[in-house]
Design an enzyme around this catalytic site. Structure first.
Site, mmCIF file in Angstrom:
data_model
loop_
_atom_site.group_PDB
_atom_site.id
_atom_site.type_symbol
_atom_site.label_atom_id
_atom_site.label_comp_id
_atom_site.label_asym_id
_atom_site.label_seq_id
_atom_site.Cartn_x
_atom_site.Cartn_y
_atom_site.Cartn_z
ATOM 1 N N GLN A 172 0.866 -1.180 0.000
ATOM 2 C CA GLN A 172 0.000 0.000 0.000
ATOM 3 C C GLN A 172 0.905 1.234 0.000
ATOM 4 O OE1 GLN A 172 -3.258 -0.099 -0.340
ATOM 5 N NE2 GLN A 172 -3.398 -2.324 -0.124
ATOM 6 N N SER A 174 0.582 4.008 1.288
ATOM 7 C CA SER A 174 0.611 4.638 2.609
ATOM 8 C C SER A 174 1.593 3.968 3.561
ATOM 9 C CB SER A 174 -0.784 4.574 3.230
ATOM 10 O OG SER A 174 -1.134 3.210 3.453
ATOM 11 N N ARG A 175 2.140 2.853 3.143
ATOM 12 C CA ARG A 175 2.978 1.973 3.970
ATOM 13 C C ARG A 175 2.154 1.216 5.008
ATOM 14 N NH1 ARG A 175 6.852 1.218 0.573
ATOM 15 N NH2 ARG A 175 8.227 2.970 0.254
ATOM 16 N N LEU A 176 0.847 1.367 4.977
ATOM 17 C CA LEU A 176 -0.023 0.557 5.817
ATOM 18 C C LEU A 176 -0.380 -0.702 5.020
ATOM 19 C CD1 LEU A 176 -2.282 3.363 7.319
ATOM 20 C CD2 LEU A 176 -0.400 2.139 8.437
#
Length: 196
Positions: A172, A174-176
């Protein structure tokens, strides 16, 4: 990635992702294999995935290599398949079993002759004085098997990682990242979402 969209069987899900990777990734079968010696010192290298089925994930190698020695002394391993182009990664951890002789021989016969000769010639993971020593060994093996089929050496064969946990990871921006892990639970699997 919604964990409810994933197959209940992580092997079936891995097979589906692998089929997609074969269409999109130049080397979809390249995987990192991590092993450890009996004292727990780890090592990792890239090997090629050569089979996925209900028994696990198979690869083939020289059993007298460093990885072979480590797997003999500590028969557990972790593997990672990373498909950058798809933003996906799969991590598998589990016990190691040796692939049977007939299955190993069948895979050996599918290899190019040059790879078969290399399998005989290379004292994998052992120090060499010079590259010319290896080239000389290759020439010796080519002469030995000239005009004949190259049989598998006794020291060569397959291993299978028998999964105890399988984690699917999806990138992702967002790094999430999405992470869903399957953990062996008796005859089935327990599925859980992990924080990125």
């Amino acid at each position: 990635m919604d964990e409810h969209d994933l197959d209940d069987d992580p092997i079936a899900q891995l097979q589906a992702w692998y089929a997609e990777a074969r269409e999109a990734v130049p080397q979809p079968d390249a995987m990192t294999l991590a092993t450890a010696d009996p004292d727990g010192r780890p090592s990792a290298r890239i090997v090629l995935l050569r089979g996925i089925d209900g028994r696990g994930l198979a690869f083939f190698t020289n059993r007298t290599s460093r990885k072979g020695d480590e797997l003999r002394g500590n028969p557990r391993a972790a593997i990672v398949l990373h498909w950058w182009e798809l933003g996906r990664q799969v991590r598998v951890e589990g016990a190691i079993v040796e692939v049977g002789e007939a299955e190993s021989a069948a895979y050996w016969s599918s290899r190019p002759r040059t790879s078969q000769i290399a399998g005989w010639a290379s004292p994998q993971s052992q120090p060499l004085t010079a590259r010319s020593d290896l080239d000389a060994r290759v020439a010796e093996e080519e002469a030995q098997f000239e005009g004949a089929e190259v049989p598998p050496p006794a020291f060569w064969g397959g291993y299978r990682v028998v999964p105890e946990s399988v984690e699917f990871w999806m990138h992702q921006e967002s790094r999430l990242h999405d992470r869903v892990r399957y953990v062996r639970a008796g005859e089935g699997w327990r599925r859980e979402r992990l924080a990125p």
